[in-house]
Scaffold this active site. Sequence first.
Site, PDB file in Angstrom:
ATOM      1  N   TYR A  42     -22.058 -17.037  -0.211  1.00 50.68           N
ATOM      2  CA  TYR A  42     -21.341 -15.836  -0.741  1.00 50.68           C
ATOM      3  C   TYR A  42     -21.161 -14.635   0.165  1.00 50.68           C
ATOM      4  O   TYR A  42     -20.392 -14.107   0.392  1.00 50.68           O
ATOM      5  CB  TYR A  42     -21.291 -15.832  -2.351  1.00 50.68           C
ATOM      6  N   GLU A  73     -15.937 -11.325   5.950  1.00 52.65           N
ATOM      7  CA  GLU A  73     -14.339 -10.736   5.930  1.00 52.65           C
ATOM      8  C   GLU A  73     -14.543  -9.281   5.900  1.00 52.65           C
ATOM      9  O   GLU A  73     -13.428  -8.672   6.527  1.00 52.65           O
ATOM     10  CB  GLU A  73     -14.192 -11.177   4.441  1.00 52.65           C
TER      11      GLU A  73
END
Length: 100
Positions: free
Chosen positions: A49, A56
Amino acid sequence: IQNEESVILFLVVWTVTEITRYSFYTFNLLNHLPYFIKWARYNFFIILYPAGVAGELLTIYAALPYVKKTGMFSLRLPNKYNVSFDYYYFLIIVMFSYVP
């Protein structure tokens, strides 16, 4: 931007995440859930995660100069809608929204 290492990072990370997730669902539906799949489903996210989010955010950051230079997806005044939207600042807000 598509040639940035950050794109490869988040693509690999989210791919591993989805393979783990759907393997878990499939084996669970078959009532034959191996311990490793269950373990991976609930523990891989600890590493994946944050790595995916970092990928991103780095990709968005790398795109900022291009977006500002080209005015991509921005709407400037005056126009017939009497509305202004700046995609560059929208991306910055999106990046800060990852914090909470």
